[in-house]
Motif scaffolding. Sequence first.
Motif, mmCIF file in Angstrom:
data_model
loop_
_atom_site.group_PDB
_atom_site.id
_atom_site.type_symbol
_atom_site.label_atom_id
_atom_site.label_comp_id
_atom_site.label_asym_id
_atom_site.label_seq_id
_atom_site.Cartn_x
_atom_site.Cartn_y
_atom_site.Cartn_z
ATOM 1 N N ARG A 2 -1.222 0.757 9.003
ATOM 2 C CA ARG A 2 -0.205 1.529 8.286
ATOM 3 C C ARG A 2 -0.496 3.027 8.354
ATOM 4 O O ARG A 2 0.401 3.840 8.562
ATOM 5 N N LEU A 3 -1.757 3.412 8.186
ATOM 6 C CA LEU A 3 -2.111 4.830 8.181
ATOM 7 C C LEU A 3 -1.907 5.491 9.535
ATOM 8 O O LEU A 3 -1.564 6.675 9.602
ATOM 9 N N LEU A 4 -2.068 4.749 10.615
ATOM 10 C CA LEU A 4 -1.857 5.321 11.949
ATOM 11 C C LEU A 4 -0.401 5.711 12.159
ATOM 12 O O LEU A 4 -0.092 6.563 12.999
ATOM 13 N N MET A 50 0.840 -1.178 0.000
ATOM 14 C CA MET A 50 0.000 0.000 0.000
ATOM 15 C C MET A 50 0.883 1.238 0.000
ATOM 16 O O MET A 50 1.802 1.363 0.791
ATOM 17 N N ASP A 51 0.571 2.148 -0.898
ATOM 18 C CA ASP A 51 1.233 3.447 -0.932
ATOM 19 C C ASP A 51 0.406 4.436 -0.128
ATOM 20 O O ASP A 51 -0.818 4.322 -0.060
ATOM 21 N N VAL A 52 1.076 5.410 0.471
ATOM 22 C CA VAL A 52 0.392 6.453 1.235
ATOM 23 C C VAL A 52 0.773 7.793 0.624
ATOM 24 O O VAL A 52 1.939 8.042 0.325
ATOM 25 N N ARG A 53 -0.249 8.634 0.437
ATOM 26 C CA ARG A 53 -0.013 9.973 -0.110
ATOM 27 C C ARG A 53 -0.963 10.962 0.540
ATOM 28 O O ARG A 53 -1.931 10.579 1.194
ATOM 29 N N ASP A 54 -0.666 12.241 0.341
ATOM 30 C CA ASP A 54 -1.576 13.290 0.808
ATOM 31 C C ASP A 54 -2.874 13.224 0.012
ATOM 32 O O ASP A 54 -2.865 12.987 -1.199
ATOM 33 N N ALA A 55 -3.980 13.453 0.690
ATOM 34 C CA ALA A 55 -5.273 13.515 0.017
ATOM 35 C C ALA A 55 -5.378 14.829 -0.749
ATOM 36 O O ALA A 55 -4.803 15.845 -0.351
ATOM 37 N N GLN A 85 -9.946 10.939 12.271
ATOM 38 C CA GLN A 85 -10.636 9.849 11.585
ATOM 39 C C GLN A 85 -9.621 8.825 11.122
ATOM 40 O O GLN A 85 -8.518 9.182 10.699
ATOM 41 N N LEU A 86 -10.006 7.562 11.205
ATOM 42 C CA LEU A 86 -9.167 6.451 10.761
ATOM 43 C C LEU A 86 -10.103 5.435 10.129
ATOM 44 O O LEU A 86 -10.918 4.828 10.823
ATOM 45 N N GLU A 87 -10.009 5.277 8.811
ATOM 46 C CA GLU A 87 -10.959 4.448 8.071
ATOM 47 C C GLU A 87 -10.231 3.463 7.171
ATOM 48 O O GLU A 87 -9.138 3.743 6.683
ATOM 49 N N GLY A 88 -10.874 2.325 6.946
ATOM 50 C CA GLY A 88 -10.347 1.329 6.027
ATOM 51 C C GLY A 88 -10.213 -0.015 6.699
ATOM 52 O O GLY A 88 -10.517 -0.170 7.892
ATOM 53 N N PRO A 89 -9.753 -1.017 5.957
ATOM 54 C CA PRO A 89 -9.536 -2.331 6.558
ATOM 55 C C PRO A 89 -8.402 -2.265 7.589
ATOM 56 O O PRO A 89 -7.585 -1.341 7.580
ATOM 57 N N SER A 90 -8.364 -3.248 8.465
ATOM 58 C CA SER A 90 -7.387 -3.239 9.569
ATOM 59 C C SER A 90 -5.956 -3.008 9.102
ATOM 60 O O SER A 90 -5.233 -2.202 9.688
ATOM 61 N N VAL A 147 -4.707 15.021 5.800
ATOM 62 C CA VAL A 147 -5.349 13.757 5.434
ATOM 63 C C VAL A 147 -4.390 12.979 4.549
ATOM 64 O O VAL A 147 -3.899 13.497 3.543
ATOM 65 N N ARG A 148 -4.120 11.739 4.949
ATOM 66 C CA ARG A 148 -3.303 10.826 4.159
ATOM 67 C C ARG A 148 -4.190 9.674 3.719
ATOM 68 O O ARG A 148 -5.004 9.179 4.507
#
Length: 128
Positions: free
Chosen positions: A70-72, A1-6, A60-65, A34-35
């Motif tokens: 990773r997003l946290l 999974m890649d992470v980027r700015d929204a 907010q923290l959304e998505g599958p576990s 927001v990422r």
Amino acid sequence: MDVRDAVEADAERLAELTESPEDVMRNLVHDRTVRVGVVDADIVGFVSFDAQRDTVYVTQLEGPSEARERLLEEPIRFARNESMQAELLVSAGDEPTREIARDAAFVEAGNGPRFEGTETVRYRWTPS
């Protein structure tokens, strides 16, 4: 999974993930950091956070576990770089997210506020 700015164009997908109005998500992108987590060009989750004084508040923290784990890392990285603590509110009955918070070294810091009648638990991360 890649992470980027929204970006503003992500608002429609964020609205789908949260079952919220698109304009609310557009405002979130403008008002918070927001990422988004992206897999095969599809947004699978996101984290939003806001820094105030000495604390980074995860809003907010959304998505599958796996995506949320990773997003946290994003608000934690920001907090660590700025020598700030981080705080996350989790619905009391949301054990999967509570476990994600504990795995990310957040510790339970008491009850949080009620949102629409739902009890929350406050978690805090402190740089070591």
